[in-house]
Design a protein around this motif. Structure first.
Motif, PDB file in Angstrom:
ATOM      1  N   SER A  78     -50.844  49.406-107.768  1.00 19.01           N
ATOM      2  CA  SER A  78     -50.877  48.268-107.707  1.00 19.01           C
ATOM      3  C   SER A  78     -50.841  47.418-106.515  1.00 19.01           C
ATOM      4  N   GLU A  79     -50.725  48.256-105.322  1.00 20.95           N
ATOM      5  CA  GLU A  79     -50.826  47.532-104.139  1.00 20.95           C
ATOM      6  C   GLU A  79     -52.110  47.126-103.721  1.00 20.95           C
ATOM      7  N   PRO A  80     -52.403  45.992-103.144  1.00 26.73           N
ATOM      8  CA  PRO A  80     -53.806  45.276-102.713  1.00 26.73           C
ATOM      9  C   PRO A  80     -54.347  46.422-101.710  1.00 26.73           C
ATOM     10  N   THR A 116     -57.417  50.482-114.615  1.00 24.44           N
ATOM     11  CA  THR A 116     -57.499  49.210-114.762  1.00 24.44           C
ATOM     12  C   THR A 116     -56.489  48.774-115.937  1.00 24.44           C
ATOM     13  N   GLN A 117     -56.023  49.536-116.840  1.00 21.04           N
ATOM     14  CA  GLN A 117     -54.932  49.294-117.757  1.00 21.04           C
ATOM     15  C   GLN A 117     -53.604  49.923-117.618  1.00 21.04           C
ATOM     16  N   TRP A 118     -53.458  50.362-116.331  1.00 22.56           N
ATOM     17  CA  TRP A 118     -52.337  50.992-115.767  1.00 22.56           C
ATOM     18  C   TRP A 118     -51.334  50.053-115.582  1.00 22.56           C
ATOM     19  N   PRO A 119     -49.934  50.136-115.953  1.00 18.26           N
ATOM     20  CA  PRO A 119     -49.094  49.125-115.637  1.00 18.26           C
ATOM     21  C   PRO A 119     -48.770  49.200-114.173  1.00 18.26           C
ATOM     22  N   SER A 120     -48.297  48.024-113.670  1.00 18.82           N
ATOM     23  CA  SER A 120     -47.999  48.100-112.093  1.00 18.82           C
ATOM     24  C   SER A 120     -46.608  48.994-111.900  1.00 18.82           C
ATOM     25  N   LEU A 121     -46.437  49.344-110.680  1.00 22.85           N
ATOM     26  CA  LEU A 121     -45.344  50.070-110.333  1.00 22.85           C
ATOM     27  C   LEU A 121     -44.090  49.149-110.684  1.00 22.85           C
ATOM     28  N   ALA A 122     -44.117  47.901-110.139  1.00 24.34           N
ATOM     29  CA  ALA A 122     -42.946  47.100-110.408  1.00 24.34           C
ATOM     30  C   ALA A 122     -42.560  46.982-111.872  1.00 24.34           C
ATOM     31  N   GLY A 123     -43.839  46.832-112.739  1.00 23.05           N
ATOM     32  CA  GLY A 123     -43.718  47.017-114.321  1.00 23.05           C
ATOM     33  C   GLY A 123     -43.043  48.113-114.626  1.00 23.05           C
ATOM     34  N   ASP A 125     -53.622  65.066 -86.636  1.00 28.93           N
ATOM     35  CA  ASP A 125     -52.327  65.304 -85.891  1.00 28.93           C
ATOM     36  C   ASP A 125     -51.181  64.916 -86.801  1.00 28.93           C
ATOM     37  N   LEU A 126     -51.747  64.448 -88.058  1.00 33.10           N
ATOM     38  CA  LEU A 126     -50.454  64.229 -89.017  1.00 33.10           C
ATOM     39  C   LEU A 126     -49.847  65.515 -89.836  1.00 33.10           C
ATOM     40  N   ASP A 127     -48.470  65.308 -89.827  1.00 32.48           N
ATOM     41  CA  ASP A 127     -48.046  66.461 -90.916  1.00 32.48           C
ATOM     42  C   ASP A 127     -47.643  66.171 -92.245  1.00 32.48           C
ATOM     43  N   ALA A 128     -47.721  64.947 -92.506  1.00 29.53           N
ATOM     44  CA  ALA A 128     -47.729  64.390 -93.881  1.00 29.53           C
ATOM     45  C   ALA A 128     -48.231  62.926 -94.006  1.00 29.53           C
ATOM     46  N   ALA A 129     -48.702  62.684 -94.980  1.00 31.72           N
ATOM     47  CA  ALA A 129     -49.538  61.319 -95.355  1.00 31.72           C
ATOM     48  C   ALA A 129     -48.950  60.528 -96.530  1.00 31.72           C
ATOM     49  N   GLU A 130     -48.851  59.366 -96.423  1.00 38.34           N
ATOM     50  CA  GLU A 130     -48.390  58.247 -97.611  1.00 38.34           C
ATOM     51  C   GLU A 130     -49.432  57.944 -98.266  1.00 38.34           C
ATOM     52  N   LEU A 131     -49.633  58.364 -99.227  1.00 37.23           N
ATOM     53  CA  LEU A 131     -50.868  58.071 -99.973  1.00 37.23           C
ATOM     54  C   LEU A 131     -50.608  57.547-101.461  1.00 37.23           C
ATOM     55  N   GLY A 132     -49.341  56.944-101.813  1.00 38.88           N
ATOM     56  CA  GLY A 132     -48.936  56.042-102.804  1.00 38.88           C
ATOM     57  C   GLY A 132     -48.149  57.010-103.838  1.00 38.88           C
ATOM     58  N   LEU A 133     -47.854  58.002-103.494  1.00 34.88           N
ATOM     59  CA  LEU A 133     -46.777  58.755-104.376  1.00 34.88           C
ATOM     60  C   LEU A 133     -45.624  58.184-104.503  1.00 34.88           C
ATOM     61  N   ARG A 134     -44.758  58.047-105.592  1.00 32.78           N
ATOM     62  CA  ARG A 134     -43.618  57.065-105.568  1.00 32.78           C
ATOM     63  C   ARG A 134     -42.595  57.930-106.443  1.00 32.78           C
ATOM     64  N   LEU A 135     -41.410  57.796-106.154  1.00 39.62           N
ATOM     65  CA  LEU A 135     -40.272  58.286-106.877  1.00 39.62           C
ATOM     66  C   LEU A 135     -39.616  57.072-107.445  1.00 39.62           C
ATOM     67  N   LEU A 136     -39.759  57.077-108.781  1.00 43.14           N
ATOM     68  CA  LEU A 136     -38.742  55.929-109.591  1.00 43.14           C
ATOM     69  C   LEU A 136     -37.375  56.872-109.779  1.00 43.14           C
ATOM     70  N   ILE A 137     -36.233  55.871-109.376  1.00 41.41           N
ATOM     71  CA  ILE A 137     -34.809  56.436-109.636  1.00 41.41           C
ATOM     72  C   ILE A 137     -34.055  55.318-110.218  1.00 41.41           C
ATOM     73  N   ALA A 138     -33.501  55.484-111.707  1.00 42.38           N
ATOM     74  CA  ALA A 138     -32.807  54.477-112.335  1.00 42.38           C
ATOM     75  C   ALA A 138     -31.588  55.237-112.681  1.00 42.38           C
TER      76      ALA A 138
END
Length: 362
Positions: free
Chosen positions: A241-243, A264-271, A349-362
């Protein structure tokens, strides 16, 4: 040996020459002598070949030092079950269409396409055991999020890669192919869908779901079901969902623009977070990630040229063979020319990358 295996002598000579099956000894007359271990390896090679794997893929599969003979048998069993299930589904769909046509009924396009197979996981699931392993650094983040939960429900559990071994786990998995590949001693697994969990309210301390929500028919309904049956919910998912999110990863940016259309029909992370009252944590992907998820090889681009690696990623099945072949050809050309290395030199030179994986915790 050739007669017993149902292959030509030339084939055995070729396997020896390329190091795929190299006999342990030679007789005094110069004949190749196969030990019991050699025969076992030949059996594995021939089984993978008859399932359609190329020689390079077979070499990777049988050469994996972490995979023993029992694991190979389980993997082969899963692949064969996949073929059987897909064939059974096609026969059932054809029988329904024959019956309908005999009655003068017209089949809908959806019904006609059923003969291609029932579920996406049943089409790709047989390849999962080859490359989809637990990545300990991601697993630690998931297990920490489970807190002190002792009873855990794993929804869309697949082969159980991220199930914690020190808790009482119950798994839910709709795909027969995936269930068949769960290892001996794995948590008991129930055949059910996320949107309709067969458990009473608050039956578990926690419910977890790892890289599976994007396969659910109704992600929000599935997340709410997890919230219903458990006091805590932990979900590893993807933020689409991030631009400009599709430009985070060079593979989708430069080679596979069709990836965007899958969401295209995927709910947003916020949703999704709002549906269960969750907070989101970023999950970095290490450069040597053991779990062959879609973004895992961000610093190892050559892996995407390997068919068995792509077969364990649902994305390629969903974009279709034309887009897949074009992307692989373009990437192969850019790797050979050095264009990929030049364009992505900041990754070295990167050991890790931020590529959009998210952990939702409720």
């Amino acid at each position: 040996m050739a007669e017993l295996a149902g292959v030509t002598v030339r084939t055995l000579h070729h396997y020896d020459e390329i190091g795929l099956v190299r006999p342990s000894a030679r007789t005094a007359a110069g004949y190749r002598a196969y030990s019991a271990g050699d025969v076992e390896r030949l059996r594995e090679v021939l089984a993978y070949r008859r399932l359609g794997f190329g020689l390079r893929e077979v070499a990777d599969l049988v050469g994996d030092p972490s995979t023993d003979a029992v694991a190979h048998l389980r993997r082969l069993r899963g692949l064969l079950l996949e073929r059987r299930d897909r064939a059974d589904a096609m026969v059932a769909a054809i029988d329904r269409e024959l019956t309908a046509r005999a009655k003068g009924m017209k089949m809908t396009p959806e019904e006609q396409l059923e003969m291609l197979g029932a579920r996406l996981y049943d089409a790709i699931g047989g390849a999962y055991i080859a490359t989809r392993r637990t990545e300990l650094r991601i697993a630690t983040q998931i297990w920490d999020a489970l807190g002190d939960a002792q009873t855990v429900l794993n929804v869309g559990a697949g082969t159980g890669s991220y199930e914690p071994s020190d808790r009482d786990v119950t798994a839910v998995e709709p795909s027969a192919v995936m269930r068949a590949q769960r290892p001996t001693g794995a948590a008991p697994c129930v055949a059910a869908a996320a949107e309709s969990l067969p458990f009473k309210d608050q039956s578990f301390d926690a419910a977890m779901a790892v890289s599976t929500v994007h396969h659910w028919r109704d992600p929000i309904a599935g997340l709410r079901e997890m919230r219903r049956v458990a006091r805590r919910v932990v979900v590893l998912t993807f933020d689409a969902s991030e631009p400009g999110w599709q430009r985070r990863f060079w593979l989708t940016r430069d080679y596979l623009p069709e990836f965007v259309g899958l969401f295209t029909q995927w709910p947003s992370l916020a949703g999704m977070a709002d549906a269960i009252g969750a907070r989101a944590e970023p999950v970095p992907i290490p450069w040597d990630c053991a779990d062959g998820l879609f973004e895992a090889y961000w610093r190892r681009p050559g892996a995407y040229l390997e068919d068995h690696v792509r077969r364990a990623m649902s994305v390629w099945t969903r974009v279709g063979p034309e887009a897949e072949q074009r992307a692989v050809r373009s990437l192969s050309d850019d790797l050979a020319s050095g264009r990929w290395a030049e364009r992505n030199r900041d990754l070295a030179d990167l050991d890790a990358a931020e590529l959009g994986l998210r952990l939702l915790i409720a």
